[in-house]
Design an enzyme around this catalytic site. Structure first.
Site, short mmCIF file in Angstrom:
data_model
loop_
_atom_site.label_atom_id
_atom_site.label_comp_id
_atom_site.label_asym_id
_atom_site.label_seq_id
_atom_site.Cartn_x
_atom_site.Cartn_y
_atom_site.Cartn_z
N ASP A 230 0.82 -1.21 0.00
CA ASP A 230 0.00 0.00 0.00
C ASP A 230 0.85 1.26 0.00
O ASP A 230 0.33 2.37 -0.17
CB ASP A 230 -0.95 0.01 1.21
CG ASP A 230 -2.05 1.05 1.08
OD1 ASP A 230 -2.62 1.16 -0.01
OD2 ASP A 230 -2.32 1.76 2.07
N SER A 252 -6.86 6.18 -1.21
CA SER A 252 -7.18 4.84 -1.70
C SER A 252 -8.67 4.55 -1.56
O SER A 252 -9.29 4.85 -0.53
CB SER A 252 -6.38 3.79 -0.91
OG SER A 252 -5.00 4.02 -1.03
N GLN A 302 -5.12 -1.68 -7.06
CA GLN A 302 -5.65 -0.62 -6.20
C GLN A 302 -6.19 0.51 -7.06
O GLN A 302 -5.60 0.87 -8.09
CB GLN A 302 -4.56 -0.06 -5.27
CG GLN A 302 -5.07 0.97 -4.28
CD GLN A 302 -3.99 1.43 -3.32
OE1 GLN A 302 -3.14 2.23 -3.69
NE2 GLN A 302 -4.00 0.92 -2.10
#
Length: 311
Positions: A230, A252, A302
């Site tokens: 991430d 995100s 993502q």
């Protein structure tokens, strides 16, 4: 945590637990309900770091594996960030046991703060098995070695020299924390004459934990991967559009990971990322995680929401 050794309880501290690893552990409150705190973040953040929520949800889900299912490991996780999490308050993770089959177990996890859902995900576990079919996308052959790239400390120093004023102001009041992940961005080569990464092409980052995890538990290492991926996965699509007249703020929306092979996070891992699309104020990035020997260990995706602002 679940592991091939047959235990899903928190590992004993044969190695002292780092601040980073403390993020991967949750406290059981009652059956299938767990509490998690954010102890450390990789950079100054205004809300809960997304990788923190994913890794703790995976840890909570693994704690509910019992009996013959305790040896299973995560094969995929699909997470949604519903609203910003409060850094100063713990999150309560509620796990729903959806299925416990011979080969697969599935869990739904919801994180709540102040009676509001901040995060949801699905975690799927699989028993160890041998495959009769195998293929993978090869690791790029022209990738620089980790030692050919600047460390995160060195790269951050260069970044802040030309960063927007509001970014400099934020980092002046919330300086970079002590780094527990050795992160080497392909954008920052020690010798640009030997390697230059194009903003319009694939982006690469080498990752490795600086401190060994306190256990060889497979899910613990998977939690670390969820956390580490991430750090950079949202960047490739946005880097294609960076220029001197605009600043991009982003957050995100979701995060998905598929695990293909056992992972050891104290070894160098190469994250190769690219973005197939940016539209409707959203940017999608796809990543592939490799071992140094070229084995494809995991894939990730993502999507981020972004906002452009004039400098």
């Amino acid at each position: 945590m679940a592991s091939s050794s047959g235990s899903n309880s928190p590992p004993s501290n044969t190695v002292e637990m780092s601040e980073l690893e403390r993020n991967f552990h949750v406290e059981e409150i009652s059956r299938d309900v767990y509490r998690g705190h954010q102890y450390w973040a990789p950079f100054p953040v205004l809300s809960t770091f997304g990788g923190h929520s994913v890794s703790q949800a995976m840890a909570a889900a693994a704690r509910t594996l019992e009996g013959e299912h305790r040896h299973k490991v995560v094969h995929s996780v699909h997470a949604y960030f519903v609203r910003p999490g409060n850094l100063d308050k713990p999150a309560i993770y509620r796990v729903e046991r959806l299925k416990d089959g011979k080969n697969f177990s599935r869990r739904s996890v919801t994180a709540v703060q102040e009676d509001k859902t901040v995060f949801q995900c699905m975690v799927s576990f699989q028993a160890e098995t041998e495959s009769s079919l195998f293929h993978q996308v090869p690791m790029p052959s022209d990738t620089p070695a980790p030692e050919d790239l600047l460390s995160k400390d060195e790269a951050d120093e260069i970044y802040l020299r030309t960063a927007p004023e509001h970014v400099k102001h934020r980092y002046a009041h919330k300086p970079f924390p002590v780094l527990e992940i050795d992160e080497r961005d392909g954008k920052y080569a020690r010798d640009p004459s030997k390697w230059q990464q194009s903003p319009s092409g694939p982006q690469v980052t080498w990752l490795r934990l600086k401190n060994k995890l306190s256990s060889d538990d497979a899910v613990l290492h998977q939690c670390a991967v969820a956390y580490a991926t991430d750090l950079d996965l949202g960047r490739p699509g946005l880097r294609k559009h960076l220029n001197a007249s605009k600043d991009i703020e982003w957050s995100s929306l979701d995060h998905s990971i598929w695990f293909h092979a056992p992972i050891h996070t104290d070894q160098w891992l190469l994250l190769v990322m690219d973005s197939p699309s940016a539209s409707s104020k959203r940017s999608l990035s796809i990543g592939r995680l490799y071992a140094e020997d070229g084995t494809l260990l995991a894939s990730a995706a993502q999507e981020v929401a972004y906002r452009l602002s004039k400098l």
